[in-house]
Design a protein around this motif. Structure first.
Motif, PDB file in Angstrom:
ATOM      1  N   GLY A  30      19.560  21.222  11.629  1.00 11.73           N
ATOM      2  CA  GLY A  30      19.870  22.396  10.811  1.00 11.73           C
ATOM      3  C   GLY A  30      21.365  22.596  10.650  1.00 11.73           C
ATOM      4  N   THR A  31      22.097  22.330  11.714  1.00 10.06           N
ATOM      5  CA  THR A  31      23.555  22.455  11.654  1.00 10.06           C
ATOM      6  C   THR A  31      24.143  21.426  10.706  1.00 10.06           C
ATOM      7  OG1 THR A  31      23.554  23.233  13.924  1.00 10.06           O
ATOM      8  CG2 THR A  31      25.641  22.477  13.056  1.00 10.06           C
ATOM      9  N   MET A  32      23.659  20.209  10.783  1.00  9.88           N
ATOM     10  CA  MET A  32      24.175  19.166   9.904  1.00  9.88           C
ATOM     11  C   MET A  32      23.841  19.456   8.435  1.00  9.88           C
ATOM     12  SD  MET A  32      25.815  17.378  11.859  1.00  9.88           S
ATOM     13  CE  MET A  32      25.970  17.580  13.603  1.00  9.88           C
ATOM     14  N   THR A  33      22.646  19.961   8.163  1.00 10.06           N
ATOM     15  CA  THR A  33      22.269  20.333   6.804  1.00 10.06           C
ATOM     16  C   THR A  33      23.155  21.454   6.289  1.00 10.06           C
ATOM     17  OG1 THR A  33      19.988  19.715   7.274  1.00 10.06           O
ATOM     18  CG2 THR A  33      20.355  21.106   5.357  1.00 10.06           C
ATOM     19  N   THR A  34      23.416  22.425   7.146  1.00 16.52           N
ATOM     20  CA  THR A  34      24.283  23.534   6.761  1.00 16.52           C
ATOM     21  C   THR A  34      25.690  23.046   6.462  1.00 16.52           C
ATOM     22  OG1 THR A  34      22.983  25.028   8.143  1.00 16.52           O
ATOM     23  CG2 THR A  34      25.164  25.775   7.488  1.00 16.52           C
ATOM     24  N   LEU A  35      26.206  22.132   7.282  1.00 15.80           N
ATOM     25  CA  LEU A  35      27.543  21.583   7.036  1.00 15.80           C
ATOM     26  C   LEU A  35      27.616  20.871   5.692  1.00 15.80           C
ATOM     27  CD1 LEU A  35      28.644  20.202  10.512  1.00 15.80           C
ATOM     28  CD2 LEU A  35      29.632  22.096   9.248  1.00 15.80           C
ATOM     29  N   LEU A  36      26.592  20.106   5.373  1.00 16.64           N
ATOM     30  CA  LEU A  36      26.589  19.394   4.099  1.00 16.64           C
ATOM     31  C   LEU A  36      26.547  20.361   2.914  1.00 16.64           C
ATOM     32  CD1 LEU A  36      24.226  16.396   4.884  1.00 16.64           C
ATOM     33  CD2 LEU A  36      26.696  16.342   4.545  1.00 16.64           C
ATOM     34  N   SER A  37      25.736  21.400   3.023  1.00 17.30           N
ATOM     35  CA  SER A  37      25.662  22.353   1.912  1.00 17.30           C
ATOM     36  C   SER A  37      26.932  23.187   1.816  1.00 17.30           C
ATOM     37  CB  SER A  37      24.430  23.243   2.056  1.00 17.30           C
ATOM     38  OG  SER A  37      24.526  24.031   3.207  1.00 17.30           O
ATOM     39  N   TYR A  42      32.935  24.969  -0.015  1.00 15.14           N
ATOM     40  CA  TYR A  42      34.118  25.507   0.661  1.00 15.14           C
ATOM     41  C   TYR A  42      35.072  24.392   1.078  1.00 15.14           C
ATOM     42  CZ  TYR A  42      31.176  29.636   0.885  1.00 15.14           C
ATOM     43  OH  TYR A  42      30.376  30.688   0.561  1.00 15.14           O
ATOM     44  N   GLU A  43      36.306  24.791   1.356  1.00 13.87           N
ATOM     45  CA  GLU A  43      37.328  23.851   1.818  1.00 13.87           C
ATOM     46  C   GLU A  43      37.100  23.490   3.278  1.00 13.87           C
ATOM     47  OE1 GLU A  43      39.785  22.463  -0.027  1.00 13.87           O
ATOM     48  OE2 GLU A  43      38.853  23.451  -1.749  1.00 13.87           O
ATOM     49  N   SER A  92      15.966  29.017   4.187  1.00 14.71           N
ATOM     50  CA  SER A  92      15.310  27.786   3.747  1.00 14.71           C
ATOM     51  C   SER A  92      14.823  27.895   2.309  1.00 14.71           C
ATOM     52  CB  SER A  92      14.159  27.425   4.683  1.00 14.71           C
ATOM     53  OG  SER A  92      13.151  28.411   4.628  1.00 14.71           O
ATOM     54  N   VAL A  93      14.323  29.066   1.903  1.00 11.69           N
ATOM     55  CA  VAL A  93      13.880  29.247   0.515  1.00 11.69           C
ATOM     56  C   VAL A  93      15.077  29.162  -0.430  1.00 11.69           C
ATOM     57  CG1 VAL A  93      12.939  30.957  -1.107  1.00 11.69           C
ATOM     58  CG2 VAL A  93      11.791  30.531   1.067  1.00 11.69           C
ATOM     59  N   LYS A  94      16.210  29.745  -0.033  1.00 12.67           N
ATOM     60  CA  LYS A  94      17.418  29.681  -0.867  1.00 12.67           C
ATOM     61  C   LYS A  94      17.885  28.239  -1.041  1.00 12.67           C
ATOM     62  CE  LYS A  94      22.252  31.071  -1.034  1.00 12.67           C
ATOM     63  NZ  LYS A  94      22.825  29.758  -1.074  1.00 12.67           N
ATOM     64  N   LEU A  95      17.936  27.475   0.049  1.00  8.23           N
ATOM     65  CA  LEU A  95      18.353  26.072  -0.043  1.00  8.23           C
ATOM     66  C   LEU A  95      17.380  25.260  -0.891  1.00  8.23           C
ATOM     67  CD1 LEU A  95      19.559  25.286   3.579  1.00  8.23           C
ATOM     68  CD2 LEU A  95      20.945  25.309   1.523  1.00  8.23           C
TER      69      LEU A  95
END
Length: 105
Positions: A30-37, A42-43, A92-95
């Protein structure tokens, strides 16, 4: 989490085991997915600052988790679990919706 459905048995284990709580929270899928999105919007410096703040907050929560558990009790923990389940579902629905919309545009 939201509907109260349990996918695991809660029984007393016959052997001791250690479950790493912090690893999936800090470096899980989940953390890795969040980082990618986040990287798409963002910078790098903003993401690094957010990661550092998150690590400090996670460390603080893990240090006082026993006190939080005693303070909230079993019912309080159940309520918190359901609230965070709803938040996780909304994220998760937003992504999912953003990615599906990107497929058809």
């Amino acid at each position: 989490m939201i509907l109260g459905i349990r996918l695991y048995k809660e029984d007393n284990p016959t052997t001791a085991s250690i479950v790493p709580i912090a690893f999936p929270l800090i470096a899980g899928a989940g953390t890795m997915t969040t980082l990618l999105s986040l990287r798409a919007e963002y910078e790098k410096i903003n993401i690094i600052a957010a990661i550092l703040i998150n690590i400090v907050l996670v460390y603080g929560v893990l240090k006082v988790s026993g006190k939080i558990e005693k303070l909230l009790g079993a019912n309080g923990l159940g309520i918190i679990r359901k609230i965070f389940g709803v938040i996780l579902l909304a994220i998760s629905v937003k992504l999912f919706a953003a990615n599906v919309k990107g497929l058809f545009i």
